[in-house]
Structure formats: C-alpha cells, structure tokens
Design a protein around this motif. Structure first.
Motif, PDB file in Angstrom:
ATOM      1  N   THR A 174      35.536 -19.953   2.442  1.00 46.73           N
ATOM      2  CA  THR A 174      35.676 -21.132   1.593  1.00 46.73           C
ATOM      3  C   THR A 174      36.456 -20.680   0.345  1.00 46.73           C
ATOM      4  OG1 THR A 174      33.679 -20.590   0.461  1.00 46.73           O
ATOM      5  CG2 THR A 174      33.461 -22.062   2.354  1.00 46.73           C
TER       6      THR A 174
ATOM      7  N   GLY B  61      36.216 -18.827   8.132  1.00 46.95           N
ATOM      8  CA  GLY B  61      34.985 -18.233   7.626  1.00 46.95           C
ATOM      9  C   GLY B  61      35.050 -18.070   6.113  1.00 46.95           C
TER      10      GLY B  61
ATOM     11  N   GLN C 138      33.631 -25.595  10.546  1.00 46.67           N
ATOM     12  CA  GLN C 138      33.403 -24.266   9.996  1.00 46.67           C
ATOM     13  C   GLN C 138      34.378 -24.105   8.839  1.00 46.67           C
ATOM     14  OE1 GLN C 138      31.079 -22.839  12.887  1.00 46.67           O
ATOM     15  NE2 GLN C 138      32.686 -21.367  13.170  1.00 46.67           N
ATOM     16  N   SER C 139      34.014 -23.288   7.879  1.00 48.94           N
ATOM     17  CA  SER C 139      34.981 -23.019   6.828  1.00 48.94           C
ATOM     18  C   SER C 139      36.086 -22.161   7.433  1.00 48.94           C
ATOM     19  CB  SER C 139      34.320 -22.332   5.647  1.00 48.94           C
ATOM     20  OG  SER C 139      33.228 -21.588   6.082  1.00 48.94           O
TER      21      SER C 139
ATOM     22  N   SER D 120      31.711  -9.746   4.054  1.00 49.27           N
ATOM     23  CA  SER D 120      31.079 -10.204   5.300  1.00 49.27           C
ATOM     24  C   SER D 120      29.590  -9.857   5.315  1.00 49.27           C
ATOM     25  CB  SER D 120      31.798  -9.671   6.549  1.00 49.27           C
ATOM     26  OG  SER D 120      32.027  -8.302   6.422  1.00 49.27           O
TER      27      SER D 120
ATOM     28  N   LEU E 134      29.485 -13.332   7.182  1.00 48.31           N
ATOM     29  CA  LEU E 134      30.676 -13.842   7.888  1.00 48.31           C
ATOM     30  C   LEU E 134      31.154 -12.833   8.929  1.00 48.31           C
ATOM     31  CD1 LEU E 134      32.607 -15.129   4.737  1.00 48.31           C
ATOM     32  CD2 LEU E 134      31.196 -16.448   6.303  1.00 48.31           C
TER      33      LEU E 134
ATOM     34  N   GLU F 229      28.778 -19.660   9.075  1.00 49.28           N
ATOM     35  CA  GLU F 229      30.041 -20.254   8.601  1.00 49.28           C
ATOM     36  C   GLU F 229      30.058 -21.769   8.641  1.00 49.28           C
ATOM     37  OE1 GLU F 229      32.776 -18.209  11.172  1.00 49.28           O
ATOM     38  OE2 GLU F 229      31.618 -16.411  10.724  1.00 49.28           O
TER      39      GLU F 229
ATOM     40  N   GLU G  38      29.835 -25.541   7.770  1.00 49.88           N
ATOM     41  CA  GLU G  38      29.830 -26.298   6.523  1.00 49.88           C
ATOM     42  C   GLU G  38      28.483 -26.998   6.377  1.00 49.88           C
ATOM     43  OE1 GLU G  38      31.895 -26.371   4.150  1.00 49.88           O
ATOM     44  OE2 GLU G  38      33.783 -25.690   4.969  1.00 49.88           O
TER      45      GLU G  38
ATOM     46  N   SER H   2      29.586 -23.233   2.871  1.00 46.24           N
ATOM     47  CA  SER H   2      29.091 -22.762   4.171  1.00 46.24           C
ATOM     48  C   SER H   2      27.588 -22.516   4.043  1.00 46.24           C
ATOM     49  CB  SER H   2      29.799 -21.471   4.563  1.00 46.24           C
ATOM     50  OG  SER H   2      29.432 -20.447   3.663  1.00 46.24           O
TER      51      SER H   2
END
Ligand code: SAM
Length: 282
Positions: free
Chosen positions: A236, A234, A230-231, A261, A266, A181, A183, A201
């Motif tokens: 973006t 989780g 982190q986005s 996920s 994620l 996750e 960036e 991410s």
C-alpha cells in the motif's frame, strides 16, 4: 390508532438524530415497547419524548417466552414496537424468535428501517458494495475462528464483521495468518464524535490495532475486501513509503524487503521485486 402489529423499529447507532419520523411517531403511538434493555433504551426514548410507555424486556435469553406476551398484546388489539440497544433489531440482536413465532400466528410484522452499523460501515469503507456478505461476530475460540476466517480465503465479495475492541488485534492477527495483503477497513464509533475509518491491508490494520490506543475502546465494524482486492503488489502507499525510506537510509534491497515483509506479513518475493524497482529508479 395504530394497526395491531409488531413494528420492528431501527434506532440510532450513536448519533441520536439518526432516527426516522416514522419511528418517532410509531414509538409514540404503540401500546407497548419490547426493548433489549429497557433501562438502556430510556435515554433514546426520552430524546424523542416517549415516556411512561408499557415496557417489556426482550433479550436473547427470554425471547421465546416474550413472543407469547407480545402476541397476546397484539391479538388483544394492541401494537408493539421492538427495539434493540442500537441499530436494527435482529441484526446481531434479539428479535428473530419473536418475528418467527408471530409470523407463524399470522400477526403482521412491519419494518421501520433505519440505522445499521454493518451498512453504515460498508458505505464508508471504500470497499466494493455491489456484492457483500454479513457475518456478524466471529467465534471467540481460536480453532473455530480460524475455520470461519479460512472459509473467506477465496471469497470475492466484501465481508462484514462486528468485533469488540478487546479482540480486534487478535482477530486481525488471525486474518493476517491467512490473507495479510487483503484490503480491509476498520470503522470505529460510526456516527459519533470520534468516528474514524482506517483503511489498508489486513497486515497494516493489525499494526494500527497494536499501536493505536483508540482501537482498544469504542465500537467497531471490520470489513474484509474480496480476494480480488489485494494491495498491489502487497504494498500500500504506506508500506511503499516505508520501503523507500529504508532504501534512502542505505539499507540493502534484501535487508529492507526482509524487514518489511516480516513486519507486515507480506510475500517477501513481491516486496523484494518492488524494492529492486525502487532502488533502480533512484
Ligand atoms: N443491531 C445493530 C446494528 O444494526 O448494527 C448491531 C448490534 S451488535 C450487538 C453491536 C455491534 O455492532 C458492536 O459490537 C459493533 O461491532 C457494531 N456497532 C454498533 N454501533 C456501532 C458504531 N456506532 N460504530 C461501529 N460499530 C458499531
């Protein structure tokens, strides 16, 4: 006449116009140019009208011995410019041993600053620039590479890596095993015609690297954001759009969050919570 010294001259990382007036003047005046690859540097040197200079090759494998010849030239009253294939010498490039040896002999070392892919990438990455760490090239072997990547798990600052297009997907997949996750930004062909910056991410950039043909060639700088970047949560905008679409197409909250996920690596709990919010907002 130039002062006898070693001049560390930064050269373009792509666009030949990215060269300072001081570098041009110095390269025209020095008595010798030490270059990582003397043939490769001809294109750049010709572009600034530097021809017929005494050239010396100076690369990783002959630096120590070249330091002697460079020192002798300067001690005899000459001036030597050190250039690498691109960018700032010594930054993931030869020159450190030469500088160390000459400084120990009391020879002046003068820097002529200019392009550096790491700093150029950092400036366009969209990641924090107030504190950063430059790593350079990661080890190739998996175990060593994973150890190094693991050491950045809790790092709070942007970390800059140089990476080859042949290895980028593998590197991102290794990163995605530890911090999917986080960036990150992938900066390709900086200052050149096909310059492109991918932001997202680590998991998203992995997908891009696996699907975008462009990333299998060209030069790359990869920047990993700090652990605080982190986005959220989780997800973006791209991941969120994919989740909305799956729900709109009738997939269950559980099904859609599992697909996303799994696909992006994620945390399923966070994706599920967001999917539920989206479903309830419909
Ligand atoms: N000394 C150079 C500097 O100042 O940036 C770096 C030399 S290192 C051997 C070469 C690596 O720098 C490439 O593999 C790539 O990771 C990065 N690089 C150099 N030029 C680049 C460019 N135009 N765009 C993206 N990355 C670049």
């Amino acid at each position: 006449m130039l002062k006898p010294a070693l001049y560390i001259a930064a050269t373009p990382i792509g666009n030949l116009q990215d060269v300072t007036l001081r570098v041009i003047e110095t390269l025209q005046q020095v008595t010798m140019i030490a270059a990582e690859d003397t043939r490769h540097s001809q294109i750049f040197l010709q572009s600034i009208n530097v021809t017929g200079k005494k050239m010396l090759s100076c690369h990783n494998y002959n630096e120590a011995e070249r330091a002697e010849l460079i020192a002798a030239e300067i001690e005899a009253g000459g001036s030597v410019a050190l250039i690498s294939d691109a960018g700032t010498p010594l930054i993931s490039d030869p020159g450190f041993k030469v500088v160390k040896a000459l400084a120990a002999r009391g020879i002046d070392i003068i820097a002529l600053p200019g392009p550096c892919a790491a700093i150029t990438a950092l400036c366009v990455s969209g990641l924090p620039t107030d504190k950063f760490f430059f790593y350079g090239f990661l080890p190739v072997k998996e175990k060593e590479c994973m150890e190094v990547l693991g050491s950045f798990k809790d790092s709070q600052v942007s970390t800059i890596f140089y990476e080859s297009p042949r290895r980028i997907a593998e590197t991102l997949s290794r990163m995605a095993k530890i911090y999917p996750e986080r960036e990150a930004a992938l900066c390709r062909e900086l200052t050149k015609t096909f310059e492109i910056i991918y932001r997202g991410s680590v998991a998203e950039l992995l997908q891009t690297a696996q699907s975008d043909e462009n990333l299998s060639r060209g030069e790359l700088v990869l920047i990993l954001g700090g652990a605080g970047h982190q986005s959220e949560p989780g997800l973006t905008p791209k991941a969120e759009a994919a989740l909305s679409q799956m729900l709109a197409e009738g997939m269950s909250v559980k099904g859609a969050s599992r697909v996303l996920s799994d696909l992006l690596g994620l945390k399923s709990k966070e994706v599920y919570a967001r999917a539920l919010e989206l479903k309830n907002a419909r």
